[in-house]
Write a protein that holds these residues in place. Structure first.
Motif, PDB file in Angstrom:
ATOM      1  N   SER A 179       1.929   6.073  -5.822  1.00 39.88           N
ATOM      2  CA  SER A 179       1.365   6.181  -7.168  1.00 39.88           C
ATOM      3  C   SER A 179       0.152   7.102  -7.176  1.00 39.88           C
ATOM      4  CB  SER A 179       0.968   4.805  -7.692  1.00 39.88           C
ATOM      5  OG  SER A 179       2.111   3.999  -7.830  1.00 39.88           O
ATOM      6  N   ASP A 180      -0.643   7.041  -6.115  1.00 41.82           N
ATOM      7  CA  ASP A 180      -1.796   7.935  -6.003  1.00 41.82           C
ATOM      8  C   ASP A 180      -1.354   9.388  -5.928  1.00 41.82           C
ATOM      9  OD1 ASP A 180      -3.568   5.842  -6.086  1.00 41.82           O
ATOM     10  OD2 ASP A 180      -3.864   5.754  -3.917  1.00 41.82           O
ATOM     11  N   VAL A 181      -0.299   9.642  -5.180  1.00 36.22           N
ATOM     12  CA  VAL A 181       0.216  11.008  -5.065  1.00 36.22           C
ATOM     13  C   VAL A 181       0.680  11.514  -6.425  1.00 36.22           C
ATOM     14  CG1 VAL A 181       2.098  12.398  -4.105  1.00 36.22           C
ATOM     15  CG2 VAL A 181       0.836  10.839  -2.633  1.00 36.22           C
ATOM     16  N   GLU A 193       1.423   1.956  -3.556  1.00 35.56           N
ATOM     17  CA  GLU A 193       0.152   2.382  -4.138  1.00 35.56           C
ATOM     18  C   GLU A 193      -0.151   3.822  -3.753  1.00 35.56           C
ATOM     19  OE1 GLU A 193      -2.823  -0.394  -2.978  1.00 35.56           O
ATOM     20  OE2 GLU A 193      -1.911  -2.032  -4.091  1.00 35.56           O
ATOM     21  N   SER A 194       0.130   4.192  -2.505  1.00 29.61           N
ATOM     22  CA  SER A 194      -0.130   5.571  -2.094  1.00 29.61           C
ATOM     23  C   SER A 194       0.819   6.530  -2.804  1.00 29.61           C
ATOM     24  CB  SER A 194      -0.019   5.713  -0.581  1.00 29.61           C
ATOM     25  OG  SER A 194       1.303   5.487  -0.157  1.00 29.61           O
ATOM     26  N   SER A 240       0.817  -1.209   0.000  1.00 26.13           N
ATOM     27  CA  SER A 240       0.000   0.000   0.000  1.00 26.13           C
ATOM     28  C   SER A 240       0.856   1.267   0.000  1.00 26.13           C
ATOM     29  CB  SER A 240      -0.960   0.002   1.182  1.00 26.13           C
ATOM     30  OG  SER A 240      -0.255   0.186   2.385  1.00 26.13           O
ATOM     31  N   ARG A 284      -0.347  10.449  -9.340  1.00 28.66           N
ATOM     32  CA  ARG A 284      -1.527  10.635 -10.192  1.00 28.66           C
ATOM     33  C   ARG A 284      -2.238  11.951  -9.895  1.00 28.66           C
ATOM     34  NH1 ARG A 284      -4.048   5.684  -8.886  1.00 28.66           N
ATOM     35  NH2 ARG A 284      -2.279   4.408  -9.376  1.00 28.66           N
ATOM     36  N   TRP A 285      -2.407  12.261  -8.616  1.00 30.78           N
ATOM     37  CA  TRP A 285      -3.062  13.522  -8.248  1.00 30.78           C
ATOM     38  C   TRP A 285      -2.219  14.717  -8.677  1.00 30.78           C
ATOM     39  CZ3 TRP A 285      -7.841  14.528  -7.395  1.00 30.78           C
ATOM     40  CH2 TRP A 285      -8.679  13.553  -6.872  1.00 30.78           C
TER      41      TRP A 285
END
Length: 106
Positions: free
Chosen positions: A18-20, A15-16, A12, A22-23
């Motif tokens: 990658s989320d950062v 994944e977090s 995770s 992406r945002w």
């Protein structure tokens, strides 16, 4: 209600990250549009987009590097056994001249 885990799983974290990223990429597109809507020149909005993209790219590189370092610290490598002063084998000894049986016997 489902229970939330107290500690995130190791995957995770990536994944977090990658989320950062992406945002951040989304904001690189959204911020110049908002600037154009509020009357900023096209050149100013384009410059802002390029600056945000550069910062996002640098942050992405740093996040990936920290993920690699964290992964490496979870799985330490074997100790280094090469080099000039690290002899192992049958004739290896320590302590310089104090060889033990090297002096001639009279």
């Amino acid at each position: 209600m489902p229970a939330h885990p107290s500690a995130p799983a190791p995957s995770s974290a990536s994944e977090s990250a990658s989320d950062v990223v992406r945002w951040a990429a989304f904001s690189c597109a959204l911020v110049p549009v908002v600037l154009l809507v509020y009357g900023t020149s096209f050149g100013g909005a384009a410059g802002t987009a390029l600056g945000l993209a550069a910062v996002t790219a640098a942050c992405r590189v740093l996040l990936r590097r920290s993920e690699r370092l964290a992964e490496a610290s979870r799985h330490p490598a074997a100790p280094h056994r090469g080099g000039r002063h690290s002899r192992s084998g049958a004739g290896a000894r320590r302590g310089g001249r104090h060889g033990g049986g090297c002096a001639p016997m009279d």
